[in-house]
Design a protein around this motif. Sequence first.
Motif, PDB file in Angstrom:
ATOM      1  N   GLY A 133       3.993  -2.728   3.551  1.00 11.66           N
ATOM      2  CA  GLY A 133       3.075  -3.795   4.367  1.00 11.66           C
ATOM      3  C   GLY A 133       2.331  -3.671   4.668  1.00 11.66           C
ATOM      4  O   GLY A 133       0.889  -4.041   4.678  1.00 11.66           O
ATOM      5  N   ASP A 134       1.482  -1.921   3.999  1.00 12.46           N
ATOM      6  CA  ASP A 134       0.002  -1.679   4.606  1.00 12.46           C
ATOM      7  C   ASP A 134      -0.522  -1.834   3.729  1.00 12.46           C
ATOM      8  O   ASP A 134      -1.509  -1.185   4.371  1.00 12.46           O
ATOM      9  CB  ASP A 134       0.335  -0.496   5.441  1.00 12.46           C
ATOM     10  N   LEU A 135       0.172  -2.094   2.716  1.00 16.58           N
ATOM     11  CA  LEU A 135      -0.642  -2.098   1.325  1.00 16.58           C
ATOM     12  C   LEU A 135      -0.719  -2.963   0.477  1.00 16.58           C
ATOM     13  O   LEU A 135       0.587  -3.761   1.054  1.00 16.58           O
ATOM     14  CB  LEU A 135      -1.292  -0.565   0.733  1.00 16.58           C
ATOM     15  N   ASP A 136      -2.033  -3.826   0.076  1.00 19.21           N
ATOM     16  CA  ASP A 136      -1.770  -5.035  -0.356  1.00 19.21           C
ATOM     17  C   ASP A 136      -0.807  -4.119  -2.245  1.00 19.21           C
ATOM     18  O   ASP A 136      -1.799  -2.652  -3.005  1.00 19.21           O
ATOM     19  CB  ASP A 136      -2.481  -5.559  -1.278  1.00 19.21           C
ATOM     20  N   ALA A 137       0.481  -4.681  -2.012  1.00 22.72           N
ATOM     21  CA  ALA A 137       1.239  -4.384  -3.173  1.00 22.72           C
ATOM     22  C   ALA A 137       0.658  -4.351  -5.234  1.00 22.72           C
ATOM     23  O   ALA A 137       0.864  -4.192  -5.668  1.00 22.72           O
ATOM     24  CB  ALA A 137       2.650  -4.799  -3.367  1.00 22.72           C
ATOM     25  N   GLU A 138       0.373  -5.836  -5.000  1.00 20.03           N
ATOM     26  CA  GLU A 138      -0.508  -6.396  -6.576  1.00 20.03           C
ATOM     27  C   GLU A 138      -1.431  -5.248  -7.048  1.00 20.03           C
ATOM     28  O   GLU A 138      -1.837  -4.594  -7.097  1.00 20.03           O
ATOM     29  CB  GLU A 138      -0.642  -7.810  -6.138  1.00 20.03           C
ATOM     30  N   LYS A 139      -2.497  -5.349  -5.507  1.00 16.01           N
ATOM     31  CA  LYS A 139      -3.181  -4.508  -6.206  1.00 16.01           C
ATOM     32  C   LYS A 139      -3.688  -2.468  -6.659  1.00 16.01           C
ATOM     33  O   LYS A 139      -4.195  -2.689  -7.243  1.00 16.01           O
ATOM     34  CB  LYS A 139      -4.497  -4.349  -4.561  1.00 16.01           C
TER      35      LYS A 139
ATOM     36  N   GLU B  89       3.388   4.058  -2.861  1.00 12.43           N
ATOM     37  CA  GLU B  89       4.191   3.235  -2.400  1.00 12.43           C
ATOM     38  C   GLU B  89       4.927   2.767  -1.429  1.00 12.43           C
ATOM     39  O   GLU B  89       5.395   1.192  -0.883  1.00 12.43           O
ATOM     40  CB  GLU B  89       5.499   2.925  -3.746  1.00 12.43           C
ATOM     41  N   ALA B  90       5.083   3.914  -0.842  1.00  9.94           N
ATOM     42  CA  ALA B  90       6.009   2.985   0.344  1.00  9.94           C
ATOM     43  C   ALA B  90       5.223   2.670   1.555  1.00  9.94           C
ATOM     44  O   ALA B  90       5.751   2.017   2.132  1.00  9.94           O
ATOM     45  CB  ALA B  90       6.417   4.856   1.369  1.00  9.94           C
ATOM     46  N   LEU B  91       3.551   2.616   1.922  1.00  3.97           N
ATOM     47  CA  LEU B  91       2.723   2.198   2.214  1.00  3.97           C
ATOM     48  C   LEU B  91       2.452   0.749   1.788  1.00  3.97           C
ATOM     49  O   LEU B  91       3.037  -0.645   2.575  1.00  3.97           O
ATOM     50  CB  LEU B  91       1.943   2.859   2.403  1.00  3.97           C
ATOM     51  N   ALA B  92       3.055   0.380   0.333  1.00  2.00           N
ATOM     52  CA  ALA B  92       2.799  -0.818  -0.053  1.00  2.00           C
ATOM     53  C   ALA B  92       4.250  -1.812   0.344  1.00  2.00           C
ATOM     54  O   ALA B  92       4.356  -2.805   0.583  1.00  2.00           O
ATOM     55  CB  ALA B  92       2.894  -0.989  -1.065  1.00  2.00           C
ATOM     56  N   GLY B  93       5.114  -1.057   0.477  1.00  4.18           N
ATOM     57  CA  GLY B  93       6.830  -1.679   0.687  1.00  4.18           C
ATOM     58  C   GLY B  93       6.807  -1.683   1.999  1.00  4.18           C
ATOM     59  O   GLY B  93       7.059  -3.053   2.615  1.00  4.18           O
TER      60      GLY B  93
END
Length: 126
Positions: free
Chosen positions: A100-106, A94-98
């Motif tokens: 922007g390194d991962l797509d949070a929706e995916k 979730e930190a990576l998604a936060g």
Amino acid sequence: MSDAPDPETPATVSELLERYAMLRDTILGLEAEKEELGKQIKGALEGGEQAETDLYRAVLKVSRRVDYPLERFREVFGDAATLEVASIDKKKAEALAGAGDLDAEKLRELANIRETQALVLLPKTR
């Protein structure tokens, strides 16, 4: 007459062991009974019943645990991201998604959410 050791007379190790074993067996029996009663009460509460005593009200507390299946995570985000989060730690992912390194929706779509219910006694005298 009490089964508790006499404080005036020192107990032998064998007597201490006997008392310890009796207490352990009693506690194990009580824990098993408590577990069974808890299952029955949870079932009733899940069925819409309510339970309370003069001192307590029983409620079900729901906990959720989120994890991500390793292979699907790897397919969606690749090897580098999978290695970055190693065991697919929820907070790290979730930190990576936060960031922007991962797509949070995916990431949300990929999540497995497990719910557990715990029987909680709420004191009525607050």
